[in-house]
Design a protein around this motif. Structure first.
Motif, PDB file in Angstrom:
ATOM      1  N   MET A 158      19.428  -0.067 -14.257  1.00 26.53           N
ATOM      2  CA  MET A 158      20.787  -0.830 -14.202  1.00 26.53           C
ATOM      3  C   MET A 158      20.472  -2.196 -14.646  1.00 26.53           C
ATOM      4  N   PHE A 159      19.310  -2.927 -14.176  1.00 29.26           N
ATOM      5  CA  PHE A 159      19.080  -4.416 -14.805  1.00 29.26           C
ATOM      6  C   PHE A 159      18.873  -4.224 -16.292  1.00 29.26           C
ATOM      7  N   LEU A 160      18.249  -3.386 -16.695  1.00 30.86           N
ATOM      8  CA  LEU A 160      17.615  -3.220 -18.219  1.00 30.86           C
ATOM      9  C   LEU A 160      18.871  -2.720 -18.995  1.00 30.86           C
ATOM     10  N   PHE A 161      19.748  -1.777 -18.612  1.00 29.51           N
ATOM     11  CA  PHE A 161      20.680  -1.113 -19.649  1.00 29.51           C
ATOM     12  C   PHE A 161      21.962  -1.694 -19.334  1.00 29.51           C
ATOM     13  N   GLY A 162      22.146  -2.247 -18.126  1.00 32.10           N
ATOM     14  CA  GLY A 162      23.436  -2.736 -17.770  1.00 32.10           C
ATOM     15  C   GLY A 162      24.600  -1.804 -17.579  1.00 32.10           C
ATOM     16  N   LEU A 207      15.104 -10.381 -27.695  1.00 32.97           N
ATOM     17  CA  LEU A 207      15.065 -11.585 -26.878  1.00 32.97           C
ATOM     18  C   LEU A 207      13.778 -11.852 -26.627  1.00 32.97           C
ATOM     19  N   VAL A 208      12.908 -10.914 -26.336  1.00 28.63           N
ATOM     20  CA  VAL A 208      11.452 -11.217 -25.683  1.00 28.63           C
ATOM     21  C   VAL A 208      10.642 -11.419 -26.822  1.00 28.63           C
ATOM     22  N   MET A 246      19.197 -14.946 -23.851  1.00 29.85           N
ATOM     23  CA  MET A 246      18.269 -14.499 -22.751  1.00 29.85           C
ATOM     24  C   MET A 246      18.909 -14.876 -21.370  1.00 29.85           C
ATOM     25  N   VAL A 247      19.075 -16.082 -21.096  1.00 25.88           N
ATOM     26  CA  VAL A 247      19.405 -16.684 -19.703  1.00 25.88           C
ATOM     27  C   VAL A 247      20.600 -16.005 -19.388  1.00 25.88           C
ATOM     28  N   PHE A 248      21.602 -15.786 -20.226  1.00 17.33           N
ATOM     29  CA  PHE A 248      23.071 -15.195 -20.095  1.00 17.33           C
ATOM     30  C   PHE A 248      22.809 -13.823 -19.763  1.00 17.33           C
ATOM     31  N   MET A 249      21.954 -13.048 -20.389  1.00 21.01           N
ATOM     32  CA  MET A 249      21.784 -11.578 -20.214  1.00 21.01           C
ATOM     33  C   MET A 249      21.181 -11.354 -18.918  1.00 21.01           C
ATOM     34  N   VAL A 250      20.195 -12.083 -18.441  1.00 23.69           N
ATOM     35  CA  VAL A 250      19.613 -11.863 -17.014  1.00 23.69           C
ATOM     36  C   VAL A 250      20.602 -12.212 -15.811  1.00 23.69           C
ATOM     37  N   ILE A 251      21.383 -13.353 -16.042  1.00 26.88           N
ATOM     38  CA  ILE A 251      22.209 -13.420 -15.127  1.00 26.88           C
ATOM     39  C   ILE A 251      23.355 -12.447 -14.988  1.00 26.88           C
TER      40      ILE A 251
END
Length: 95
Positions: A70-74, A17-18, A37-42
């Motif tokens: 946590m933000f990176l790996f979900g 994505l990046v 990407m937007v969906f993943m960040v949200i």
């Protein structure tokens, strides 16, 4: 082992994505990946926010490093954290 494999997969997805932001793909795919990407960040931000909101006052605060993981790996980091929490809790009577 499966959690680490999931983390690796998540790193590959973030990288893909990046990479799309740095070197955009052709038109239809570019828009799809921008939305992804937007969906993943949200979603990852929402997951982190909900985790922080459910912690009680007696539990230790989450470190910045853990929050970034946590933000990176979900969900994969969440599963590892829950597994660690269960291992630390002593089993009560009758369990």
């Amino acid at each position: 082992m499966w959690i680490n494999l999931g983390r690796l997969l998540m790193l590959l997805i973030w990288g893909f994505l990046v990479f799309n932001l740095i070197h955009p793909f052709p038109r239809p795919l570019k828009y799809f990946l921008d939305i992804a990407m937007v969906f993943m960040v949200i979603m990852h931000g929402l997951q982190l926010t909900l985790l922080k909101a459910t912690l009680t006052r007696d539990e230790p605060k989450l470190s910045r490093v853990f929050q970034a993981r946590m933000f990176l790996f979900g969900v994969f980091e969440m599963l590892a954290w829950q597994k660690k929490q269960r291992a630390q809790k002593p089993a009560g009577p009758g369990k």
